[in-house]
Scaffold this active site. Structure first.
Site, PDB file in Angstrom:
ATOM      1  N   GLU A 169       2.615  -3.953  -1.366  1.00  0.00           N
ATOM      2  CA  GLU A 169       2.121  -2.591  -1.090  1.00  0.00           C
ATOM      3  C   GLU A 169       1.255  -2.016  -2.213  1.00  0.00           C
ATOM      4  OE1 GLU A 169       5.636  -0.359   0.065  1.00  0.00           O
ATOM      5  OE2 GLU A 169       5.904  -1.582   1.863  1.00  0.00           O
ATOM      6  N   ASN A 210       1.493  -8.696   0.018  1.00  0.00           N
ATOM      7  CA  ASN A 210       2.165  -8.285   1.251  1.00  0.00           C
ATOM      8  C   ASN A 210       2.011  -6.776   1.415  1.00  0.00           C
ATOM      9  OD1 ASN A 210       4.128  -9.118   3.373  1.00  0.00           O
ATOM     10  ND2 ASN A 210       5.577  -7.797   2.281  1.00  0.00           N
ATOM     11  N   HIS A 246       5.247  -3.504  10.491  1.00  0.00           N
ATOM     12  CA  HIS A 246       6.204  -2.478  10.921  1.00  0.00           C
ATOM     13  C   HIS A 246       5.452  -1.589  11.917  1.00  0.00           C
ATOM     14  CE1 HIS A 246       9.353  -3.558   8.151  1.00  0.00           C
ATOM     15  NE2 HIS A 246       8.504  -3.539   7.136  1.00  0.00           N
ATOM     16  N   GLU A 275       7.432  -8.817   8.246  1.00  0.00           N
ATOM     17  CA  GLU A 275       8.529  -7.843   8.363  1.00  0.00           C
ATOM     18  C   GLU A 275       8.490  -7.153   9.726  1.00  0.00           C
ATOM     19  OE1 GLU A 275       8.675  -5.117   5.035  1.00  0.00           O
ATOM     20  OE2 GLU A 275       8.148  -6.684   3.586  1.00  0.00           O
ATOM     21  N   ASP A 277       8.835  -5.293  13.011  1.00  0.00           N
ATOM     22  CA  ASP A 277       9.674  -4.535  13.937  1.00  0.00           C
ATOM     23  C   ASP A 277       8.764  -3.607  14.720  1.00  0.00           C
ATOM     24  OD1 ASP A 277       9.407  -2.574  11.851  1.00  0.00           O
ATOM     25  OD2 ASP A 277      11.488  -2.855  11.203  1.00  0.00           O
TER      26      ASP A 277
END
Ligand code: XIL
Length: 355
Positions: A169, A210, A246, A275, A277
């Site tokens: 990030e 990432n 996400h 990651e 979702d």
């Protein structure tokens, strides 16, 4: 391919089934591929392996006492990410005092289940220990702190993990560098330094940058593209870009995902969805769960369509342990298994995409 002790007839059937050729009655023709006749259906991991990809899940230490949970975790996936256990607050809670308890527990469990590990994460602005955030550091001091942390942690897990999310990030939504303790004190060069130190400590681990909201093309993902290009030109050891993914139904599907993955591949980089979702505003309805399923299917299809996309990891597999409700109030139901560990439409959509 799964290594099974198949008889000749079984092996032939498996090959024909894998090739999509029906071998039995019309009823069987619609069945999913199986590892062996009369056995349970292939797992997500086995389906992904047929494409040369992995299918992973994050997990976290407190959940590991839940045996119904760990049974599925150990069976369905071939890549594991520790959700918290390798972060700085957990691994160096006091300066120079390292604690591998949580990370080791997950690595040992993964290896016992013949799973690989995406290690996460070395350099981030979040979940840092107080001694680090409340200290005042000169650039030289902080660089030494960072180098020691990276070197010690990567050495500890050397040979035991597939990859590292080295920097997490690093950019703002507009593509400028995020104002973190690292950027503020060390300038943008901290990213190349971190990659080089990690590479020295474990030359075989794949090293990633990432971030979230870089699934679609746009200023933030463009910033990664420009940085990756520059790092490659400077021979900095960067292997891949991790797209956290996400996602949230209310913001729309990132339709440029496949193109975006492809442009990173063209730079000679791996990509991964790291990651995943797909959250929604609660309550979950059948319509939202159906929409969510198409997103899971499409994002998996995007990865399969791009040669350099090595795999997909979901950010834990069940709504029982999702981080979403705690961080996005009123949202949830983001994962392919519900709170009772029953599969949702998204799970079947994943199978469909991997078939
Ligand atoms: C999350 C964990 O899942 C939570 O348990 C924790 O409280 C906060 O962090 N991006 C990342 C992950 O890179 O490390 C975050 O994990 C989710 C967002």
């Amino acid at each position: 391919m799964p290594r099974n002790r198949l008889g000749l007839a079984g092996a032939l059937a498996a090959v024909l089934i894998a090739a999509g050729i029906a071998t039995g009655t019309p009823a069987q023709a619609h069945e999913e591929p199986r590892t062996q006749a009369h056995e349970r259906p292939a797992t997500l991991a086995q389906l992904a392996e047929r494409h040369g990809r992995y299918f992973g899940s994050a997990t976290d230490n407190p959940e590991l006492t839940d045996t119904a949970y760990t049974k599925i975790l150990g069976r369905e996936f071939d890549m594991i990410t520790p959700g918290n256990g390798m972060k700085w607050y957990a691994t160096e809670p006091r300066q120079g005092v390292f604690d591998w308890t949580n990370g080791d527990q997950i690595v040992n469990l993964a290896h016992a289940n013949h799973q690989r590990v995406r290690a996460h994460t070395l350099v981030w602005h979040s979940q840092l220990p107080d001694w680090l955030t409340s200290g005042t550091w000169t650039a030289d001091e902080l660089r030494a702190v960072l180098k020691k942390h990276i070197t010690t942690e990567v050495r500890h897990y050397r040979g035991k993990v597939y990859s590292w999310d080295v920097v997490n990030e690093a950019f703002n939504e507009d593509g400028t560098y995020r104002d973190t303790i690292w950027y503020r004190t060390l300038g943008p060069g901290y990213i190349a330094d971190a990659l080089r130190w990690a590479h020295q400590a474990d030359p075989h681990a794949k090293l990633y940058l990432n971030d979230y909201n870089i699934e679609a093309t746009g200023p933030k993902s463009d910033a990664y593209y420009a940085l990756a290009k520059q790092l490659k030109a400077q021979h900095v050891p960067l292997d891949g870009i991790g797209l956290q993914a996400h996602l949230a139904l209310q913001y729309g599907y990132p339709t440029t995902l496949e193109d975006n993955l492809r442009r990173f591949s063209r730079l000679g980089l791996d990509t991964a969805l790291t990651e995943v979702d797909v959250r929604m505003q609660l309550p979950a309805t059948d319509a939202k769960l159906t929409e969510q399923a198409t997103w899971y299917r499409d994002l998996t299809g995007a990865c399969l369509a791009v040669r350099g996309c090595v795999g997909v990891t979901i950010w834990d597999y069940t709504d029982r342990y999702s981080w979403i409700p705690a961080v996005f109030p009123g949202e949830g139901a983001a994962l392919p298994w519900d709170e009772q560990l029953n599969t949702k439409p998204a799970y079947h959509a994943l199978r469909e995409a991997l078939r």
